[in-house]
Design a protein around this motif. Structure first.
Motif, PDB file in Angstrom:
ATOM      1  N   ALA A 180       5.928  66.788  28.344  1.00  0.00           N
ATOM      2  CA  ALA A 180       6.191  65.381  28.017  1.00  0.00           C
ATOM      3  C   ALA A 180       6.206  64.581  29.317  1.00  0.00           C
ATOM      4  N   ASP A 181       5.127  63.850  29.569  1.00  0.00           N
ATOM      5  CA  ASP A 181       4.972  63.107  30.815  1.00  0.00           C
ATOM      6  C   ASP A 181       5.471  61.677  30.623  1.00  0.00           C
ATOM      7  N   GLU A 182       6.720  61.451  31.019  1.00  0.00           N
ATOM      8  CA  GLU A 182       7.367  60.141  30.859  1.00  0.00           C
ATOM      9  C   GLU A 182       7.120  59.583  29.459  1.00  0.00           C
ATOM     10  N   PRO A 183       7.600  60.294  28.436  1.00  0.00           N
ATOM     11  CA  PRO A 183       7.276  59.921  27.055  1.00  0.00           C
ATOM     12  C   PRO A 183       7.898  58.619  26.585  1.00  0.00           C
ATOM     13  N   THR A 184       8.806  58.034  27.360  1.00  0.00           N
ATOM     14  CA  THR A 184       9.459  56.786  26.915  1.00  0.00           C
ATOM     15  C   THR A 184       9.075  55.595  27.788  1.00  0.00           C
ATOM     16  N   THR A 185       7.984  55.713  28.551  1.00  0.00           N
ATOM     17  CA  THR A 185       7.546  54.611  29.410  1.00  0.00           C
ATOM     18  C   THR A 185       7.290  53.350  28.587  1.00  0.00           C
ATOM     19  N   ALA A 186       7.801  52.221  29.060  1.00  0.00           N
ATOM     20  CA  ALA A 186       7.554  50.888  28.488  1.00  0.00           C
ATOM     21  C   ALA A 186       8.197  50.690  27.113  1.00  0.00           C
ATOM     22  N   LEU A 187       9.103  51.585  26.720  1.00  0.00           N
ATOM     23  CA  LEU A 187       9.797  51.409  25.457  1.00  0.00           C
ATOM     24  C   LEU A 187      11.192  50.859  25.711  1.00  0.00           C
ATOM     25  N   ASP A 188      11.739  50.127  24.712  1.00  0.00           N
ATOM     26  CA  ASP A 188      13.076  49.587  24.902  1.00  0.00           C
ATOM     27  C   ASP A 188      14.107  50.714  24.834  1.00  0.00           C
ATOM     28  N   ALA A 193      15.983  56.272  23.471  1.00  0.00           N
ATOM     29  CA  ALA A 193      17.007  57.230  23.043  1.00  0.00           C
ATOM     30  C   ALA A 193      16.542  57.996  21.809  1.00  0.00           C
ATOM     31  N   GLN A 194      15.893  57.313  20.882  1.00  0.00           N
ATOM     32  CA  GLN A 194      15.414  57.961  19.666  1.00  0.00           C
ATOM     33  C   GLN A 194      14.331  58.991  19.979  1.00  0.00           C
ATOM     34  N   ILE A 195      13.409  58.641  20.879  1.00  0.00           N
ATOM     35  CA  ILE A 195      12.327  59.559  21.253  1.00  0.00           C
ATOM     36  C   ILE A 195      12.900  60.807  21.928  1.00  0.00           C
ATOM     37  N   MET A 196      13.846  60.610  22.853  1.00  0.00           N
ATOM     38  CA  MET A 196      14.427  61.759  23.553  1.00  0.00           C
ATOM     39  C   MET A 196      15.239  62.636  22.601  1.00  0.00           C
ATOM     40  N   ASP A 197      15.975  62.018  21.686  1.00  0.00           N
ATOM     41  CA  ASP A 197      16.722  62.794  20.693  1.00  0.00           C
ATOM     42  C   ASP A 197      15.764  63.628  19.847  1.00  0.00           C
ATOM     43  N   LEU A 198      14.614  63.043  19.526  1.00  0.00           N
ATOM     44  CA  LEU A 198      13.617  63.748  18.723  1.00  0.00           C
ATOM     45  C   LEU A 198      13.062  64.957  19.469  1.00  0.00           C
TER      46      LEU A 198
END
Length: 331
Positions: A180-188, A193-198
């Motif tokens: 997972a290469d910076e999977p939450t870039t540019a997200l609020d 938090a939801q993506i990382m929890d997933l």
């Protein structure tokens, strides 16, 4: 002991440029176990993404890049495999979530067809079976109305939903290893938090290894079991996540930790900044690569490059003066 899924040994990734050959990754070694999340952290330009894409052998090996060392995936050296053999591994056994989902997804195909493509290629599913699985995967990653969203195009989805689609594509074949290469870039913040929890939830459910690349040390603290800190193409420190936060040894790691804003701190206090910038790959300093930016650098640091050594507790560090720096930081 958990099974070791991936073992990287002395990885060197070199690129041909107009200024000659440069080493973007130089002697990197680490392992990833089943059910474990390994964090790769460091500033931009330190080689984190190049390391991850080298594992997948995504660079043009004919004209652009060359590799040295070993990448052992379940005991097989990926550098010894043919292009066809690598194609069977990518997406099926090793999957990747890229930084920018909008760029990674094909804009002219529906998100469902892009999930179905991986299922039909790697698992030989019939079209109807693949579509049903695609809907199931969209539900799994938390996309509402999956039965209709499966026919949506990437531009019709929000940034958070596109990132979830990327995760669905990566996980649809149930890989052993997820990068997972910076999977939450540019997200609020909420979607982050939801993506990382997933990712954490699926990591536990599927017992897969995860390499998480991020700049966010708070994410590292909450999700990872081990951390490898990279600087200018090399790992400068590696340890369990609690050990890294409680007893950082390398001056660069301590600088990164001091750069985190404190919730309880004085709002008027200036945030700590590591002086200088990451050098160009064509101008790597002699001796310790962090030396020009290090407050503890000595003449030896400027002359001799330190090796990555273990301190006796499984904590690895690449620094001549880490003991003195640790003592002063607690003084």
């Amino acid at each position: 002991m958990a099974e070791t899924i991936l073992e990287v040994k002395d990885l060197v990734t070199s690129f041909k440029t107009e200024r000659g050959t440069v080493k973007a990754v130089d002697g990197v070694s680490f392992r990833v176990n089943a059910g474990e999340i390994l964090g790769l952290v460091g500033e931009s330009g330190c080689g984190k993404s190049v390391t991850s894409q080298s594992i997948m052998r995504l660079y043009d090996e004919k004209y652009l890049a060359s590799y040295e060392g070993e990448i052992l995936f379940r005991g097989r050296n990926l550098f010894h495999l043919s292009d066809k053999e690598m194609q069977s591994i990518r997406g099926r056994e090793i999957a990747m979530v890229f930084q920018d989902a909008l760029s990674a997804l094909n804009p002219v195909f529906t998100v469902g067809s892009q999930i179905m493509e991986a299922l039909r290629i790697h698992q030989g599913l019939h079209k109807d079976e693949a579509r049903a699985r695609a809907v199931e995967m969209l539900r799994l990653v938390g996309i509402p109305g999956a039965e209709t969203r499966v026919d949506a195009y990437p531009h019709q989805l929000s940034g958070g939903m596109r990132q979830r689609v990327m995760i669905a594509i990566a996980l649809c074949c149930r890989p052993s290893l997820l990068i997972a290469d910076e999977p939450t870039t540019a997200l609020d913040v909420t979607i982050q938090a939801q993506i990382m929890d997933l990712i954490v939830e699926l990591n536990r459910k599927m017992n897969m290894g995860v390499i998480l690349i991020t700049h966010d040390l708070s994410v590292i603290a909450e999700t990872c079991q081990r951390v490898a800190v990279m600087y200018l193409g090399q790992i400068v420190e590696e340890a369990g996540v609690e050990d890294i936060f409680d007893r950082p040894l390398h001056p660069y790691t301590r600088g990164l930790l001091r750069s985190i804003p404190s919730v309880e701190g004085d709002k008027r206090e200036r945030l700590f900044v590591i002086e200088g910038v990451v050098p160009m790959l064509s101008a790597i300093p002699t001796g310790c690569r962090f030396g020009p930016r290090c407050p503890y650098a000595t003449e030896r640091c400027r002359r001799e490059a330190p090796e990555l050594t273990e301190d006796g507790s499984g904590h690895r560090v690449r620094c001549w003066n880490y003991a003195r720096a640790e003592e002063e930081s607690h003084g």
